[in-house]
Write a protein that holds these residues in place. Sequence first.
Motif: not given
Length: 138
Positions: A99-109
Amino acid sequence: DMETASTDAAGRVDPDFVELHSGILGGKTLAPGLYKFGTDVGFAADCTLDGSSTDTWIFQIAGGMSIAADTKITLTGGALANNIVWAVADSCSFGAGSHFEGTVLGATSAEFVTGSSINGRVLTQTAVTLQSTTVTKP
């Protein structure tokens, strides 16, 4: 948009924490602030983000990010997923049952394995793979 948010998050200067615990954040409690990592970040055990509803966390990660199976990011003290940004330069992987929290801004995948969940958003420049994953908008 995603590009503006990613540029803003990755371009912040004067980090509060640099290479904290060498990027091994499992089992830790993290205070609000700007975190900078020149390598990968991993969670092999649960991690807690502790702060108020007005506090922010920004993680600048030059490598990849992974969270092990059945590992959780937990928010305490009133912390909100809306105030957490993970700017990741490489791929992200989320293990089964994690389980994860927050916004992920990923450069790849970003790849979410069966039974994983996130309270937040996932934005990448190439692909997001959701395999029986629960995504909740905070």
